[in-house]
Design a protein around this motif. Structure first.
Motif, PDB file in Angstrom:
ATOM      1  N   ALA A 277       0.774  -1.035  -0.032  1.00 58.66           N
ATOM      2  CA  ALA A 277       0.058  -0.215  -0.137  1.00 58.66           C
ATOM      3  C   ALA A 277       0.531   0.883  -0.302  1.00 58.66           C
ATOM      4  N   ALA A 278       2.340   1.042   0.880  1.00 56.07           N
ATOM      5  CA  ALA A 278       2.723   2.242   0.942  1.00 56.07           C
ATOM      6  C   ALA A 278       3.727   2.761  -0.535  1.00 56.07           C
ATOM      7  N   ARG A 279       3.585   1.434  -0.939  1.00 53.15           N
ATOM      8  CA  ARG A 279       4.738   1.849  -2.621  1.00 53.15           C
ATOM      9  C   ARG A 279       3.511   1.908  -3.148  1.00 53.15           C
ATOM     10  N   GLY A 280       2.343   1.861  -3.058  1.00 50.42           N
ATOM     11  CA  GLY A 280       1.038   2.059  -4.543  1.00 50.42           C
ATOM     12  C   GLY A 280       1.410   3.762  -4.133  1.00 50.42           C
ATOM     13  N   ALA A 281       1.600   4.295  -2.487  1.00 52.98           N
ATOM     14  CA  ALA A 281       1.266   5.696  -2.795  1.00 52.98           C
ATOM     15  C   ALA A 281       2.195   6.756  -2.707  1.00 52.98           C
ATOM     16  N   GLY A 282       3.829   5.860  -2.635  1.00 55.11           N
ATOM     17  CA  GLY A 282       4.774   7.001  -3.258  1.00 55.11           C
ATOM     18  C   GLY A 282       5.437   6.987  -1.383  1.00 55.11           C
ATOM     19  N   VAL A 283       5.087   6.534  -0.952  1.00 52.58           N
ATOM     20  CA  VAL A 283       5.494   6.536   0.564  1.00 52.58           C
ATOM     21  C   VAL A 283       6.527   5.690   1.283  1.00 52.58           C
ATOM     22  N   VAL A 284       7.545   5.718   1.941  1.00 48.43           N
ATOM     23  CA  VAL A 284       8.230   5.128   2.334  1.00 48.43           C
ATOM     24  C   VAL A 284       7.699   4.461   4.105  1.00 48.43           C
ATOM     25  N   VAL A 285       7.843   3.380   4.361  1.00 44.26           N
ATOM     26  CA  VAL A 285       7.007   3.656   5.636  1.00 44.26           C
ATOM     27  C   VAL A 285       8.207   2.209   6.312  1.00 44.26           C
ATOM     28  N   ALA A 286       8.156   2.189   7.354  1.00 44.91           N
ATOM     29  CA  ALA A 286       9.386   1.756   8.429  1.00 44.91           C
ATOM     30  C   ALA A 286       8.713   1.135   9.563  1.00 44.91           C
ATOM     31  N   CYS A 287       8.269   0.171  10.099  1.00 42.88           N
ATOM     32  CA  CYS A 287       7.782  -1.082  11.548  1.00 42.88           C
ATOM     33  C   CYS A 287       9.009  -0.135  12.249  1.00 42.88           C
ATOM     34  N   VAL A 288       8.094  -0.071  13.400  1.00 47.40           N
ATOM     35  CA  VAL A 288       9.374   1.058  14.462  1.00 47.40           C
ATOM     36  C   VAL A 288       8.832  -0.203  15.536  1.00 47.40           C
ATOM     37  N   GLY A 289       7.956  -0.860  15.535  1.00 45.65           N
ATOM     38  CA  GLY A 289       7.994  -1.621  16.949  1.00 45.65           C
ATOM     39  C   GLY A 289       6.610  -2.655  17.287  1.00 45.65           C
TER      40      GLY A 289
END
Ligand code: ADP
Ligand code: MG
Length: 320
Positions: A277-289
Motif C-alpha cells: 500500500a505504501a509503495r502504491g502511495a509513493g511513500v516509504v514506511v518503516a516498522c518501528v515496534g
C-alpha cells in the motif's frame, strides 16, 4: 491607497469552483460530498512566532498552512474535498499575500481541492484553515483501534523539522546544503494523503505526527487502551539527522514535532500488504515496534535497555 478587504478576497482568494456546489462570495459555501459518505472536518491554526518564524517565505507559509490540515485528513484516511481560510493580516502587503496564495493554491491543486470560503480581518498575523474531506462509513482511521501484537509503522523520516528549529535557535550548526534540506522538512511538509487512503481497511489506528512521536503515540495508546514497544534504532531518520550527536537524534525523533508523517498500527499478518500500500502511495514506511498489553510506551535502545522518556515530552502550548 491600500486595497480593501473585499478586493483582497476577490483578487487573491476567489477562483471558480468545480467540485463544490458554491464557493467564495455568499454567506455559506455549499459542498457536494458523494452520497452516503461521512464528512471529515479538521481545523488547524498557525500563529506567527508560535508555529512559524517571520522569515519564512510567504509561498512556504501558504503551503504549510494547508499541509498541516491535509495531514489530519490523511491520518483519518479521508479524501480531501475543500477548505476554508480565516486570515488575520497586520496590513495588506501585496507580495506577501500573492506569495501566500501561490503556495496555498499550488498544494490545493496537487490535491484537487478548492478554497470555498473564509474570513479576512486586520490583526496579528494568524492563519486558520478548516479542511473538509469524505470517507465511507466505518472506514475512517481512528486513534482507538490499535490491538495487542499489531505492528507499529511510521512513514518518511522523523526529526528533521526539529533539527532545523535547533539550527534557527542557534543550538546546532549545519552547513548550508544540510540546513536547506532540514529547513524544507520544517517549512514544506508533505501531507501523506495517498498513504492515508491506501491504509483504509489495513491500519487499525493512525495519527499524524505533529507534536512528536512520544506524545502522539501516547494518544493512540490511551484511546486504544494498550501499550507499545518501539525500537529507537528503527525510527527512520535522514542522513543529515543521522550524522548528529546521539542525544540530539533521540530528542528529534522522539519529541521533535512538526513531522507530519503518519504513525499507524496494523496486524502483523498484513505486513506485506502495508508495504505494498505504501509503495502504491509513493511513500516509504518503516516498522518501528509493536503494540503490547498494559499501558504506556517503552522505547528500547540498541543495548536493549529502556530509554528514559521523561526527557522527551511532547510539545504542549500551555506547559513550560
Ligand atoms: P460574511 O460577513 O457574510 O461572513 P464576509 O464579508 O466575511 O462574509 O466574506 C465575504 C465572502 O468572502 C464569503 O463568501 C467568505 O466565505 C469569503 N471569504 C472571506 N475571506 C476569505 C478568505 N480569506 N479566503 C476565501 N474566502 C474568503
Ligand atoms: Mg465574515
Amino acid at each position: 491607497v491600500s486595497i480593501g478587504e473585499f478586493d483582497l478576497i476577490a483578487r487573491w482568494f476567489t477562483r471558480p469552483v468545480r467540485r463544490a456546489a458554491l464557493g467564495v462570495g455568499d454567506d455559506c459555501a455549499l459542498l457536494a460530498p458523494a452520497p452516503g459518505m461521512r464528512l471529515a472536518v479538521s481545523t488547524d491554526m498557525l500563529v506567527e512566532g508560535r508555529h512559524f518564524v517571520s522569515t519564512v517565505s510567504p509561498q512556504r507559509l501558504g503551503h504549510k498552512a494547508l499541509a498541516v490540515n491535509l495531514s489530519d485528513l490523511a491520518a483519518c484516511g479521508a479524501k480531501p474535498l475543500a477548505f476554508t481560510l480565516a486570515l488575520a493580516l497586520p496590513r495588506v502587503d501585496e507580495d506577501f499575500v500573492a506569495g501566500f496564495a501561490a503556495g496555498l493554491f499550488a498544494l490545493a491543486d496537487e490535491h484537487s481541492i478548492e478554497l470555498v470560503g473564509g474570513d479576512t480581518t486586520a490583526g496579528p498575523l494568524n492563519i486558520c484553515i478548516t479542511v473538509f474531506g469524505e470517507v465511507p462509513p466505518g472506514q475512517a482511521l481512528l486513534r482507538s483501534g490499535a490491538r495487542v501484537d499489531d505492528e507499529l509503522w511510521v512513514s518518511g523520516t522523523l526529526g528533521d523539522a526539529r533539527l532545523a528549529l535547533e539550527v534557527l535557535r542557534g543550538h546546532v550548526a549545519l552547513d548550508g546544503a544540510a540546513f536547506e534540506r532540514v529547513r524544507r522538512a520544517m517549512e514544506v511538509p508533505q501531507p501523506r494523503v495517498a498513504l492515508g487512503l491506501a491504509l483504509r481497511g489495513l491500519a487499525t489506528s493512525a495519527i499524524d505526527l505533529s507534536d512528536g512521536l512520544v506524545g502522539d503515540l501516547g494518544h493512540i495508546l490511551e484511546r486504544s487502551g494498550v501499550g507499545a514497544r518501539v525500537e529507537l534504532d528503527c525510527l527512520p531518520r535522514s542522513a543529515v539527522l543521522a550524522a548528529q550527536a546521539p542525544e540530539l537524534q533521540r530528542e528529534c525523533v522522539l519529541a521533535g514535532g512538526d513531522d507530519y508523517e503518519l504513525l499507524f498500527s496494523a496486524p502483523a499478518s498484513l505486513h506485506a500488504a502495508v508495504l505494498q500500500a505504501a509503495r502504491g502511495a509513493g511513500v516509504v514506511v518503516a516498522c518501528v515496534g509493536h503494540i503490547s498489553t498494559g499501558s504506556g510506551l517503552q522505547v528500547l535502545g540498541a543495548d536493549g535497555r529502556a530509554v528514559d522518556l521523561a526527557a522527551h515530552r511532547a510539545f504542549d502550548h500551555f506547559r513550560a
